[in-house]
Design a protein around this motif. Structure first.
Motif, PDB file in Angstrom:
ATOM      1  N   THR A  68       9.169   7.694  -1.048  1.00  0.00           N
ATOM      2  CA  THR A  68       8.854   6.316  -0.678  1.00  0.00           C
ATOM      3  C   THR A  68      10.015   5.754   0.135  1.00  0.00           C
ATOM      4  OG1 THR A  68       9.754   5.487  -2.775  1.00  0.00           O
ATOM      5  CG2 THR A  68       7.406   5.939  -2.698  1.00  0.00           C
ATOM      6  N   GLY A  69       9.791   5.543   1.424  1.00  0.00           N
ATOM      7  CA  GLY A  69      10.840   5.090   2.328  1.00  0.00           C
ATOM      8  C   GLY A  69      10.610   3.682   2.828  1.00  0.00           C
ATOM      9  N   THR A  70      11.406   3.273   3.804  1.00  0.00           N
ATOM     10  CA  THR A  70      11.313   1.920   4.350  1.00  0.00           C
ATOM     11  C   THR A  70      10.277   1.825   5.465  1.00  0.00           C
ATOM     12  OG1 THR A  70      13.090   2.346   5.937  1.00  0.00           O
ATOM     13  CG2 THR A  70      13.722   1.450   3.786  1.00  0.00           C
ATOM     14  N   LYS A  71       9.829   2.966   5.981  1.00  0.00           N
ATOM     15  CA  LYS A  71       8.817   2.968   7.035  1.00  0.00           C
ATOM     16  C   LYS A  71       7.450   3.390   6.505  1.00  0.00           C
ATOM     17  CE  LYS A  71      12.193   3.967  10.670  1.00  0.00           C
ATOM     18  NZ  LYS A  71      12.617   4.917  11.744  1.00  0.00           N
ATOM     19  N   GLY A  72       7.400   3.743   5.236  1.00  0.00           N
ATOM     20  CA  GLY A  72       6.158   4.189   4.626  1.00  0.00           C
ATOM     21  C   GLY A  72       6.422   5.279   3.613  1.00  0.00           C
ATOM     22  N   VAL A  73       5.380   5.996   3.252  1.00  0.00           N
ATOM     23  CA  VAL A  73       5.495   7.109   2.323  1.00  0.00           C
ATOM     24  C   VAL A  73       5.544   8.405   3.130  1.00  0.00           C
ATOM     25  CG1 VAL A  73       4.351   8.398   0.481  1.00  0.00           C
ATOM     26  CG2 VAL A  73       4.364   5.899   0.435  1.00  0.00           C
ATOM     27  N   VAL A  74       6.641   9.134   2.986  1.00  0.00           N
ATOM     28  CA  VAL A  74       6.818  10.397   3.698  1.00  0.00           C
ATOM     29  C   VAL A  74       6.302  11.525   2.817  1.00  0.00           C
ATOM     30  CG1 VAL A  74       8.450  11.916   4.880  1.00  0.00           C
ATOM     31  CG2 VAL A  74       8.908   9.442   4.753  1.00  0.00           C
ATOM     32  N   ILE A  75       5.398  12.329   3.351  1.00  0.00           N
ATOM     33  CA  ILE A  75       4.888  13.461   2.587  1.00  0.00           C
ATOM     34  C   ILE A  75       5.076  14.743   3.389  1.00  0.00           C
ATOM     35  CG2 ILE A  75       3.218  12.068   1.313  1.00  0.00           C
ATOM     36  CD1 ILE A  75       1.034  13.258   3.069  1.00  0.00           C
ATOM     37  N   ALA A  76       5.291  15.826   2.664  1.00  0.00           N
ATOM     38  CA  ALA A  76       5.413  17.143   3.286  1.00  0.00           C
ATOM     39  C   ALA A  76       4.756  18.156   2.366  1.00  0.00           C
ATOM     40  CB  ALA A  76       6.883  17.499   3.506  1.00  0.00           C
ATOM     41  N   HIS A  77       4.162  19.199   2.948  1.00  0.00           N
ATOM     42  CA  HIS A  77       3.561  20.212   2.087  1.00  0.00           C
ATOM     43  C   HIS A  77       3.534  21.578   2.762  1.00  0.00           C
ATOM     44  CE1 HIS A  77      -0.179  19.939   4.402  1.00  0.00           C
ATOM     45  NE2 HIS A  77      -0.714  20.878   3.641  1.00  0.00           N
ATOM     46  N   VAL A  78       3.594  22.587   1.905  1.00  0.00           N
ATOM     47  CA  VAL A  78       3.497  23.992   2.301  1.00  0.00           C
ATOM     48  C   VAL A  78       2.545  24.656   1.314  1.00  0.00           C
ATOM     49  CG1 VAL A  78       4.720  26.185   2.577  1.00  0.00           C
ATOM     50  CG2 VAL A  78       5.881  24.045   3.163  1.00  0.00           C
ATOM     51  N   GLY A  79       1.470  25.274   1.797  1.00  0.00           N
ATOM     52  CA  GLY A  79       0.552  25.967   0.901  1.00  0.00           C
ATOM     53  C   GLY A  79      -0.667  25.150   0.532  1.00  0.00           C
ATOM     54  N   ASP A  80      -1.220  25.399  -0.666  1.00  0.00           N
ATOM     55  CA  ASP A  80      -2.481  24.752  -1.049  1.00  0.00           C
ATOM     56  C   ASP A  80      -2.354  23.774  -2.206  1.00  0.00           C
ATOM     57  OD1 ASP A  80      -2.050  26.592  -3.053  1.00  0.00           O
ATOM     58  OD2 ASP A  80      -4.057  27.482  -2.983  1.00  0.00           O
ATOM     59  N   SER A  81      -1.129  23.417  -2.596  1.00  0.00           N
ATOM     60  CA  SER A  81      -0.980  22.261  -3.493  1.00  0.00           C
ATOM     61  C   SER A  81      -1.211  21.015  -2.642  1.00  0.00           C
ATOM     62  CB  SER A  81       0.407  22.239  -4.125  1.00  0.00           C
ATOM     63  OG  SER A  81       0.611  23.384  -4.936  1.00  0.00           O
ATOM     64  N   ARG A  82      -1.734  19.963  -3.239  1.00  0.00           N
ATOM     65  CA  ARG A  82      -2.217  18.834  -2.431  1.00  0.00           C
ATOM     66  C   ARG A  82      -1.561  17.503  -2.787  1.00  0.00           C
ATOM     67  NH1 ARG A  82      -8.808  19.682  -2.450  1.00  0.00           N
ATOM     68  NH2 ARG A  82      -8.798  21.812  -1.596  1.00  0.00           N
ATOM     69  N   ILE A  83      -1.656  16.589  -1.813  1.00  0.00           N
ATOM     70  CA  ILE A  83      -1.301  15.182  -2.015  1.00  0.00           C
ATOM     71  C   ILE A  83      -2.487  14.344  -1.547  1.00  0.00           C
ATOM     72  CG2 ILE A  83       0.303  13.307  -1.488  1.00  0.00           C
ATOM     73  CD1 ILE A  83       2.390  15.409  -0.780  1.00  0.00           C
ATOM     74  N   TYR A  84      -2.919  13.422  -2.401  1.00  0.00           N
ATOM     75  CA  TYR A  84      -3.985  12.484  -2.076  1.00  0.00           C
ATOM     76  C   TYR A  84      -3.436  11.054  -2.095  1.00  0.00           C
ATOM     77  CZ  TYR A  84      -7.469  16.107  -3.398  1.00  0.00           C
ATOM     78  OH  TYR A  84      -8.235  17.241  -3.508  1.00  0.00           O
ATOM     79  N   GLN A  85      -4.038  10.197  -1.281  1.00  0.00           N
ATOM     80  CA  GLN A  85      -3.832   8.757  -1.384  1.00  0.00           C
ATOM     81  C   GLN A  85      -5.186   8.123  -1.664  1.00  0.00           C
ATOM     82  OE1 GLN A  85      -2.543   6.817   2.212  1.00  0.00           O
ATOM     83  NE2 GLN A  85      -2.210   4.836   1.239  1.00  0.00           N
ATOM     84  N   PHE A  86      -5.275   7.415  -2.793  1.00  0.00           N
ATOM     85  CA  PHE A  86      -6.514   6.750  -3.194  1.00  0.00           C
ATOM     86  C   PHE A  86      -6.364   5.242  -3.062  1.00  0.00           C
ATOM     87  CE2 PHE A  86      -6.714  10.748  -5.569  1.00  0.00           C
ATOM     88  CZ  PHE A  86      -8.027  11.144  -5.348  1.00  0.00           C
ATOM     89  N   ARG A  87      -7.436   4.606  -2.616  1.00  0.00           N
ATOM     90  CA  ARG A  87      -7.495   3.149  -2.566  1.00  0.00           C
ATOM     91  C   ARG A  87      -8.860   2.697  -3.071  1.00  0.00           C
ATOM     92  NH1 ARG A  87      -5.921   1.190   2.981  1.00  0.00           N
ATOM     93  NH2 ARG A  87      -3.859   1.737   2.132  1.00  0.00           N
ATOM     94  N   GLU A  88      -8.858   2.023  -4.209  1.00  0.00           N
ATOM     95  CA  GLU A  88     -10.097   1.552  -4.831  1.00  0.00           C
ATOM     96  C   GLU A  88     -11.087   2.704  -5.000  1.00  0.00           C
ATOM     97  OE1 GLU A  88     -11.465  -1.708  -2.503  1.00  0.00           O
ATOM     98  OE2 GLU A  88      -9.893  -3.074  -3.197  1.00  0.00           O
ATOM     99  N   GLY A  89     -10.557   3.838  -5.438  1.00  0.00           N
ATOM    100  CA  GLY A  89     -11.410   4.977  -5.730  1.00  0.00           C
ATOM    101  C   GLY A  89     -11.882   5.755  -4.514  1.00  0.00           C
ATOM    102  N   VAL A  90     -11.313   5.469  -3.345  1.00  0.00           N
ATOM    103  CA  VAL A  90     -11.694   6.165  -2.116  1.00  0.00           C
ATOM    104  C   VAL A  90     -10.482   6.937  -1.587  1.00  0.00           C
ATOM    105  CG1 VAL A  90     -12.473   5.891   0.276  1.00  0.00           C
ATOM    106  CG2 VAL A  90     -13.431   4.444  -1.529  1.00  0.00           C
ATOM    107  N   ILE A  91     -10.708   8.168  -1.144  1.00  0.00           N
ATOM    108  CA  ILE A  91      -9.620   8.950  -0.554  1.00  0.00           C
ATOM    109  C   ILE A  91      -9.367   8.430   0.859  1.00  0.00           C
ATOM    110  CG2 ILE A  91      -8.872  11.238   0.211  1.00  0.00           C
ATOM    111  CD1 ILE A  91     -10.743  12.435  -1.918  1.00  0.00           C
ATOM    112  N   VAL A  92      -8.181   7.890   1.092  1.00  0.00           N
ATOM    113  CA  VAL A  92      -7.831   7.422   2.430  1.00  0.00           C
ATOM    114  C   VAL A  92      -6.953   8.431   3.156  1.00  0.00           C
ATOM    115  CG1 VAL A  92      -8.103   4.982   1.876  1.00  0.00           C
ATOM    116  CG2 VAL A  92      -5.878   6.053   1.566  1.00  0.00           C
ATOM    117  N   TYR A  93      -6.383   9.375   2.421  1.00  0.00           N
ATOM    118  CA  TYR A  93      -5.632  10.467   3.047  1.00  0.00           C
ATOM    119  C   TYR A  93      -5.538  11.628   2.057  1.00  0.00           C
ATOM    120  CZ  TYR A  93      -2.153  13.378   5.215  1.00  0.00           C
ATOM    121  OH  TYR A  93      -1.520  14.454   5.774  1.00  0.00           O
TER     122      TYR A  93
END
Length: 267
Positions: free
Chosen positions: A111-136
């Protein structure tokens, strides 16, 4: 941007395996209110010392970022942290030759000052939910996902394909360098949830079923309990996840001033 998170909830269980090859950072009992960095890694099944690989990736990434981070996490910093981690793998394998071939996925959230920085390698996942909807959500670096994108298999076939556990990227060492996908999510609102997980969770959850859980429950502990109820005693693989609730988001003063200056220019 000042992002304030609520109490995160984490789980890391061995599921139906004899040992747990997943690792998470920080451990739930060490989280503080100011925690900004989160990591979830899955030691690649079938490789030697998967549990060492995932632990070493978590430990190396957070060590490098703690030592060299000055401000927000950047794509270049993630690249250097990944290279440092690969070098640590090489050092470990040099001392323990039996561990040659160990590998791991990695997901990182900051969690940074310009937003949430995410990085990934492989098939583990990161989701962003808003009111029960996947926005990313991140896109798996996996064979079946590549086949799906090429139109070779259907979405339903992805779930049952015999090579569904084959990943195309993993942290292994400098002899097999890899890259992380890095993105800054600047559309973050109070009430959003970030969810990081290994593929063991996805044995029983499609995207739609996960979204339904985040739509039904409005307390992070209830979400954790619901996912645990589904996975515990039923999941063949290790399963680990982090639930990170966003409590408040405030724009920085300089951003507000720029917006006001822009508006005043039309008066």
């Amino acid at each position: 941007m000042n992002i304030t998170i609520g109490k995160p909830y984490a789980v890391s269980e061995k599921g139906g395996r004899l040992n747990n090859e997943d690792s998470i950072y920080p451990l739930p009992e060490t989280i503080t209110s100011g925690q900004k960095l989160f990591l979830v890694c899955d030691g690649v099944g079938g490789a030697e010392k998967g549990e060492i690989a995932s632990y070493l990736a978590c430990e190396s990434f957070q060590t490098y970022l703690s030592a060299f981070q000055d401000g927000d996490t950047t794509e270049d910093l993630v690249k250097k942290a990944l290279q440092y981690t690969e070098a640590r793998f090489d050092d470990y394998i040099a001392l323990h030759p039996a561990a040659k071939g160990m590998a791991t996925t990695l997901t990182m959230l900051y969690t940074g000052t310009k937003g949430v920085v995410i990085a990934h390698v492989g098939d583990s996942r990161i989701y962003q939910f808003r009111e029960g909807v996947i926005v990313y959500q991140t896109e798996d670096h996996s064979l079946v996902n590549s086949l799906f994108k090429l139109g070779k298999i259907s979405k339903d076939e992805v779930k049952t394909h015999p090579q569904r556990n084959v990943i195309l990227r993993a942290i292994q060492g400098a002899d097999h360098p890899t890259e992380a996908d890095v993105i800054v999510l600047d559309d973050v609102q109070a009430g959003d949830y970030f969810f990081m997980c290994t593929d063991g969770v996805l044995e029983h959850y499609t995207d739609e079923l996960l979204a339904a859980v985040f739509a039904k429950y409005h307390d992070p502990e209830e979400i954790k309990d619901a996912i645990m109820d589904t996975c515990y005693g039923r999941t063949r693989d290790n399963f680990s996840f982090y639930i990170i609730p966003v409590n408040n988001v405030q724009e920085s003063q300089s951003v507000k001033q720029n917006i006001l200056s822009f508006l005043y220019s039309f008066i």
